[in-house]
Design a protein around this motif. Structure first.
Motif, PDB file in Angstrom:
ATOM      1  N   GLY B 239      15.299  10.961  -7.240  1.00  0.00           N
ATOM      2  CA  GLY B 239      14.240  11.024  -6.239  1.00  0.00           C
ATOM      3  C   GLY B 239      14.559  12.017  -5.132  1.00  0.00           C
ATOM      4  O   GLY B 239      15.206  13.034  -5.360  1.00  0.00           O
ATOM      5  N   SER B 269       7.586  10.401 -10.255  1.00  0.00           N
ATOM      6  CA  SER B 269       6.621   9.707  -9.398  1.00  0.00           C
ATOM      7  C   SER B 269       7.381   9.105  -8.227  1.00  0.00           C
ATOM      8  O   SER B 269       8.428   8.488  -8.419  1.00  0.00           O
ATOM      9  N   TYR B 270       6.862   9.261  -7.037  1.00  0.00           N
ATOM     10  CA  TYR B 270       7.547   8.741  -5.844  1.00  0.00           C
ATOM     11  C   TYR B 270       7.569   7.227  -5.859  1.00  0.00           C
ATOM     12  O   TYR B 270       6.584   6.593  -6.231  1.00  0.00           O
ATOM     13  N   THR B 271       8.676   6.672  -5.394  1.00  0.00           N
ATOM     14  CA  THR B 271       8.709   5.216  -5.260  1.00  0.00           C
ATOM     15  C   THR B 271       7.905   4.820  -4.027  1.00  0.00           C
ATOM     16  O   THR B 271       7.664   5.633  -3.129  1.00  0.00           O
ATOM     17  N   THR B 272       7.495   3.573  -4.023  1.00  0.00           N
ATOM     18  CA  THR B 272       6.695   3.082  -2.899  1.00  0.00           C
ATOM     19  C   THR B 272       7.455   3.255  -1.588  1.00  0.00           C
ATOM     20  O   THR B 272       6.871   3.623  -0.565  1.00  0.00           O
ATOM     21  N   SER B 273       8.770   3.012  -1.624  1.00  0.00           N
ATOM     22  CA  SER B 273       9.489   3.115  -0.351  1.00  0.00           C
ATOM     23  C   SER B 273       9.643   4.578   0.068  1.00  0.00           C
ATOM     24  O   SER B 273       9.649   4.886   1.262  1.00  0.00           O
ATOM     25  N   PRO B 306       0.334   4.114  -6.820  1.00  0.00           N
ATOM     26  CA  PRO B 306       0.370   4.184  -5.365  1.00  0.00           C
ATOM     27  C   PRO B 306      -0.075   5.585  -4.929  1.00  0.00           C
ATOM     28  O   PRO B 306       0.168   6.552  -5.637  1.00  0.00           O
TER      29      PRO B 306
END
Lengths: 484, 484
Positions: B239, B269-273, B306
């Protein structure tokens, strides 16, 4: 209500790509939730989603989730899903962190005019340079689209330079007019406006000379692209002012952009000797030429208009479009470059939009290939000739003393010049009260207009409406002249 | 042979618009020929052309021409026309004055890649992010076009912001996903590339931050638009690097441009955090966000990915397109702005191309309105899911020790990372010899690549071809690893 998006977690940090053990999944999820301060209440990816993503069995994922629930990190809600439990390090995050939009440039002081539309109900539009939609070949275009949508080539990937058969057909049309152009020189664009944009973007030196009044969308584009623009005064009655033109052009801008025939908004066409003079200056002062030849196809009698590319060779960049003559909503035009310039134009097109719809280009090619375009132009021109002659007759019949107008002989518009002291804006407002629209083209001028008139379009209205509009114009004008 | 264009003369200097006498025509032509040094041999406008232009009888024009012949200024050639006689002041002009084309900017050092095409005969393309044309809904699109070409609205003048019913349909789709968007916020564009271009052009501050590796067409566009670009290192396995990101973003660029899901070329894909962290920085350092959400529709199970606009409000500019999922040659995308930004985007679109084809937009609206898009996405995704799972299985079955790959779970591609010491370029060339193509995405990196891998696309090839390609890849890779 929209479902809450699930928590996107990163499962590629460990043993990437390979199958993960249940324990590895448990620790990956745990790490994300605790170390990254995930808010309680976030929904976990459903079992089938995570199983699909990892290419693993749903059983393994379910076992891992069960373990996480057992450890108290997740909470299960029957039939709704798994959620992050409220215990571990609950760091509240705002449900909505409002992002500030980026500051944008101010809009151009004179916002570009909206594209002309068919006459609004009850208004007589004497200002449009568009052609009456009733004269456009909807049926034949529709036939071409119906044929093309069945062809696999219409669905082929877009071509950055533009559908090759269309470029070939355009090259042949131009060659027949004595213009040096090969399919390799041509780039298909979204109308002539995108062609202008591509040129602006590839210029090394950001200085361009153009007519004053200018083609207003071009002027707005130059301003938006940060180009320095040198205005060259044009008088639709007397033509160019050679002294002022030469003084400006002697400063060697990158380009001279001009509309050879039926210039918008003046309706002026350059004389042969003016064109020759311009070519001479180009050699003497070393500037390039960008010719907009949109009027070329708008002439009766199968005559060719003089054109700079034919006389100045392939160094002259040449723009034309099918927008006005065929269908405004087609939005297809082209630019003809040469081996030095075309690759840069293609790169610029790729950067700005990658490419344009193949299907539209295939349909236009079909239209040209069937010979519909030639037939259409002949029919269109016969009708426009009639409208032009009636417009001239109506002006001669009705216009008060002191009003002058040009006789362009083609194109969609002429220039009407008012006697000194008549206030154009007042005239426009008075006419609007009588449901007649004229276009003052104020944003076409670089400074205080040196003309006191307006563009009169004769291609949009039926002959009866045109006559009626001109009668109202003459009547209002008479009152305004008397008022001075 | 092309006919010689006739001499364009200006007849509007005297008594403009009004009828001219024969003597006035004679003197106007005389003035042009003698004062303006017209070359002998130039063809005069045919009688009918000049008569039409001036709105006068052919007889008058013929009489004027006869007079000019009698005075020796013109020569008549039977059945060919009237030409300027060789007597009066013959000032020779070169038949062709060659114009020098304007100097263009150098092409970008790394020219943007050509748009992907269906696999070349005999080559297995493992590098494409495009979807197998066999999976695209040609028949249903064709039906929509056939229906739309009969509707008058398809031929209506183009709308600068984009066909209103299409904007409404898009807004409703987005609202169903919890995204703040009204038809008034949306501008239709030629793919997401034009949307990016519009944003670049309206930014006041010409600094933009984006992923490294970046979406390569975006990077080329930023460079062409003269934007300063801040690279933010992205690792598809780990990430973002929060320290480097924050240091760059703390300098407050105008915008952060990122692809939330299935980033090209990494597939990340970006993590939610991570998304939450980015929204926080946006508030702290005052930069805007431009979100490319092209992957949103490329996920099974009717799940929502998201997305920043949903969490960050309407200040987040949001881009999406139908290109990849529906048909590359459609070239239709959109940008969602807000009341502060959208007017500037529309003005920018008007300047750069005025508008786009109404017909294409009407056909796309028809496709959405009939519910075809939802059905298509479901079918498409089921097929892509299968291809993805088979791709993962093939990689696990064949890849030598030390090779890693990501599991994005959707989108068209994943990232394969090679063991240290394996030469990517050599691998690519060796594979090409065996008729397998991979994409190194070198022009996506801002400097020396920090990754030693490549993008592997699984949406283009049939399952058999994919398996065969991966087997050849594994075999070649094994040799390259042994060679280190």
């Amino acid at each position: 209500m929209a479902r809450q998006p699930y928590l996107q977690i990163n499962v590629n940090k460990h043993n990437a790509g390979r199958s993960l053990s249940m324990a590895q999944i448990v620790s990956a999820v745990k790490e994300q939730i605790t170390l990254e301060h995930v808010a309680p209440g976030c929904r976990l990816p459903p079992v089938r989603v995570l199983a699909h993503q990892l290419g693993m069995s749903k059983t393994t994922i379910q076992l891992a989730y069960d373990e996480l629930v057992a450890q108290g990190l997740l909470e299960s809600t029957e039939r709704v899903g798994l959620f992050v439990a409220s215990d571990p390090k609950p760091v509240p995050v705002a449900p909505e962190t409002l992002v500030v939009p980026p500051p944008c440039m101010a809009l151009p002081a004179t916002a570009p005019p909206a594209p002309a539309r068919p006459p609004t109900e009850g208004m007589l539009n004497l200002g449009s340079v568009f052609i009456d939609p009733a004269l456009l070949p909807h049926e034949k275009l529709s036939a071409c689209f119906r044929s093309v949508v069945k062809q696999p080539q219409a669905y082929a990937a877009y071509h950055d330079q533009g559908f090759p058969p269309l470029r070939q057909a355009i090259a042949e049309r131009l060659q027949a007019r004595g213009i040096d152009a090969s399919a390799e020189d041509i780039v298909i664009t979204a109308g002539s406006q995108q062609a202008l944009d591509l040129v602006c973007r590839v210029l090394k030196q950001k200085r361009i000379a153009t007519e004053n009044p200018a083609y207003s969308h071009g002027k707005a584009l130059f301003e938006m692209n940060g180009l320095e623009t040198l205005p060259l005064p044009l008088d639709p009655f007397c033509g160019i002012d050679p002294d002022v033109w030469e003084r400006q052009l002697a400063t060697s801008p990158a380009l001279l952009y001009l509309t050879t025939n039926y210039h918008n908004p003046t309706g002026y066409s350059y004389t042969t000797s003016e064109l020759q003079q311009i070519l001479g200056w180009s050699q003497q002062y070393g500037f390039g030429i960008l010719e907009d030849d949109w009027g070329a196809d708008m002439l009766s009698f199968s005559e060719f208009r003089p054109c700079l590319r034919a006389r100045g060779g392939s160094g002259v960049l040449y723009i034309n479009a099918f927008t006005k003559k065929l269908l405004p909503s087609l939005r297809l035009g082209y630019i003809v470059g040469n081996p030095d310039v075309t690759p840069a134009l293609v790169a610029s097109k790729v950067a700005s939009c990658l490419g344009l719809s193949t299907l539209m280009k295939a349909a236009l090619f079909e239209f040209l290939d069937r010979g519909y375009y030639e037939t259409h132009l002949k029919q269109l021109q016969a009708e426009l000739d009639q409208r032009y002659e009636n417009c001239l007759a109506a002006l001669r019949d009705t216009m008060p003393e002191g009003v002058q107008w040009t006789t362009p002989g083609g194109g969609p518009s002429l220039w009407v010049e008012l006697p000194a002291g008549v206030d154009r804006e007042r005239l426009r407002d008075r006419l609007a009260q009588r449901h007649v629209t004229i276009s003052l083209s104020d944003n076409a001028f670089f400074n205080q207009p040196h003309l006191n008139g307006f563009r009169l379009g004769y291609a949009m209205l039926s002959q009866d409406d045109m006559r009626r509009g001109i009668e109202i114009l003459a009547d209002t004008l008479r009152q305004e002249i008397a008022r001075r």
